[in-house]
Design an enzyme around this catalytic site. Structure first.
Site, short mmCIF file in Angstrom:
data_model
loop_
_atom_site.label_atom_id
_atom_site.label_comp_id
_atom_site.label_asym_id
_atom_site.label_seq_id
_atom_site.Cartn_x
_atom_site.Cartn_y
_atom_site.Cartn_z
N THR A 127 0.82 -1.21 0.00
CA THR A 127 0.00 0.00 0.00
C THR A 127 0.85 1.26 0.00
O THR A 127 1.97 1.25 0.52
CB THR A 127 -0.91 0.02 1.25
OG1 THR A 127 -1.56 1.29 1.37
CG2 THR A 127 -0.10 -0.20 2.53
N GLU A 129 0.32 3.65 1.82
CA GLU A 129 0.33 4.18 3.19
C GLU A 129 1.66 3.97 3.90
O GLU A 129 1.93 4.61 4.92
CB GLU A 129 -0.82 3.59 4.00
CG GLU A 129 -2.19 3.99 3.46
CD GLU A 129 -3.33 3.55 4.34
OE1 GLU A 129 -3.22 3.71 5.58
OE2 GLU A 129 -4.33 3.03 3.82
N TYR A 151 -1.44 -0.14 11.14
CA TYR A 151 -1.64 -0.88 9.89
C TYR A 151 -0.50 -0.63 8.91
O TYR A 151 0.13 -1.57 8.42
CB TYR A 151 -2.97 -0.48 9.24
CG TYR A 151 -3.01 -0.80 7.76
CD1 TYR A 151 -2.91 -2.11 7.32
CD2 TYR A 151 -3.13 0.22 6.81
CE1 TYR A 151 -2.92 -2.41 5.95
CE2 TYR A 151 -3.14 -0.07 5.46
CZ TYR A 151 -3.04 -1.38 5.03
OH TYR A 151 -3.04 -1.67 3.69
N LYS A 155 2.51 -3.13 7.33
CA LYS A 155 2.72 -3.35 5.90
C LYS A 155 4.14 -2.96 5.50
O LYS A 155 4.78 -3.65 4.68
CB LYS A 155 1.69 -2.58 5.08
CG LYS A 155 0.28 -3.14 5.15
CD LYS A 155 0.18 -4.57 4.62
CE LYS A 155 0.33 -4.65 3.12
NZ LYS A 155 0.12 -6.03 2.61
N ARG A 274 -9.74 10.98 12.75
CA ARG A 274 -9.00 9.77 13.12
C ARG A 274 -7.66 10.16 13.74
O ARG A 274 -7.02 11.13 13.33
CB ARG A 274 -8.77 8.93 11.87
CG ARG A 274 -7.78 7.82 12.03
CD ARG A 274 -7.39 7.24 10.68
NE ARG A 274 -8.44 6.42 10.11
CZ ARG A 274 -8.48 6.06 8.83
NH1 ARG A 274 -7.56 6.49 7.99
NH2 ARG A 274 -9.45 5.29 8.39
#
Length: 330
Positions: A127, A129, A151, A155, A274
């Site tokens: 990803t 991200e 997360y 990754k 968030r």
């Protein structure tokens, strides 16, 4: 050709499997496909229903952390395409242990078994991200990794493990890093299916903070097209960004979804932002475009119209899943 697809009952993995078995990727014509999926909250055998009767498809319910299961499946495979992952940022904020276990240890287990089995190609799906957040410009593949959520940190760790297996052992691994996906069969806690299904039910949609966070949107079919190119012709040890070329703020995205369903801004409910919310993602796709000829093929306007229509027509697929969804997502 024998292909193992991990996470092949999930949103993106199942699309890749359906494309292989429908003949969309000529070099994989006639390929036998094994799917390994744990069927957690986001895995759904119904995603494979269109190809379930194909004799070339074998489905195995199992965990990528289970060495015995993985070793048995990987044996004799020519290609492994690794989609399986815990992928929802909000869930990782509330509890990160499963993300470390699946995304890091699970990836290491697959890499080790692939090495021992002599797999000739391994594609690790990651990803954008992992790069963090970028104010201007776009990330190239050699940009420093600065993940900001549990997360994305998990990754990034799995990306580095894949790189290490190539550098240390010569395992022919490629890593892909995609921007935000959308399309049919996406679990309804992600922002587009969450918003669309809420609006179809007459429910308000939750918009984080000021709504000015920017994402690049990539149709799942374009993403799988890019993965296929990397699997076929990507250089071992290399990383390839896959983007969609449509950057929108979350407010702009929300406006388009409201219009697609035919409702107004009164259906939007602002919610607290968030934790650690990345402001902007943007990937540079020059490398995959130059080396492999990739370009996104589905205009966002058409893609989103078809996606909304799919959710409108497939209530029987998503209504039961809403009960398991975290109802704020991206």
């Amino acid at each position: 050709m024998r292909v193992l697809v991990t996470g092949g009952a999930g949103f993106i993995g199942s699309h890749f499997v359906r494309q292989i078995l429908s003949g969309a990727y000529p070099w994989l014509t006639g390929a036998e496909v094994a799917v390994l999926d744990k069927l957690t909250y986001a895995g759904n055998e119904a995603n494979l229903a269109p190809v379930a009767a194909d004799p070339r498809l074998r489905f195995v319910r199992g965990d990528i952390c289970d060495t015995d299961v993985v070793a048995t499946l990987v044996s004799g495979m020519d290609l492994v395409v690794h989609f399986a992952a815990e992928s929802h940022v909000d869930r990782s904020i509330h509890g990160s242990a499963d993300f470390v276990l699946t995304n890091v240890l699970g990836t290491q287990t697959l890499l080790q078994c692939a090495l021992e089995a002599g797999v000739s190609r391994f594609v690790h799906v990651s990803t954008d991200e992992v790069y963090g957040s970028i104010e201007t410009g776009s990330w190239s593949e050699d940009h420093v990794l600065e993940p900001n959520s549990p997360y994305s940190a998990s990754k990034a760790s799995s990306d580095l493990m894949a790189r290490a297996f190539h550098r240390t052992h010569g395992l022919p691994v490629c890593v892909t890093r995609c921007s935000n996906n959308y399309g049919p069969y996406q679990f309804p806690e992600k922002v587009i299916p969450l918003f669309v299904t809420n609006l179809l039910d007459g429910r308000k949609v939750p918009l984080y903070g000021d709504g000015l966070n920017v994402r690049d949107w990539l149709h799942v079919d374009d993403h799988c097209h890019g993965i296929n190119l990397v699997a076929e012709r990507g250089r071992a040890g290399e990383i390839y960004n896959i983007g969609g070329g449509t950057e929108l703020t979350n407010r702009q995205l929300t406006e388009r979804l409201l219009a697609a369903v035919g409702v107004g801004w009164e259906m939007v409910e602002p919610v607290t932002d968030r934790k650690g919310h990345d402001r902007r993602y943007s990937v540079d796709i020059t490398k995959i475009a130059t080396e492999l000829g990739y370009q996104p093929r589905i205009p966002f306007e058409r893609g989103i119209e078809e996606t909304v229509a799919w959710y409108r027509d497939n209530r029987s697929w998503w209504e039961p899943l809403k009960e398991r969804a975290v109802l704020v997502g991206e």
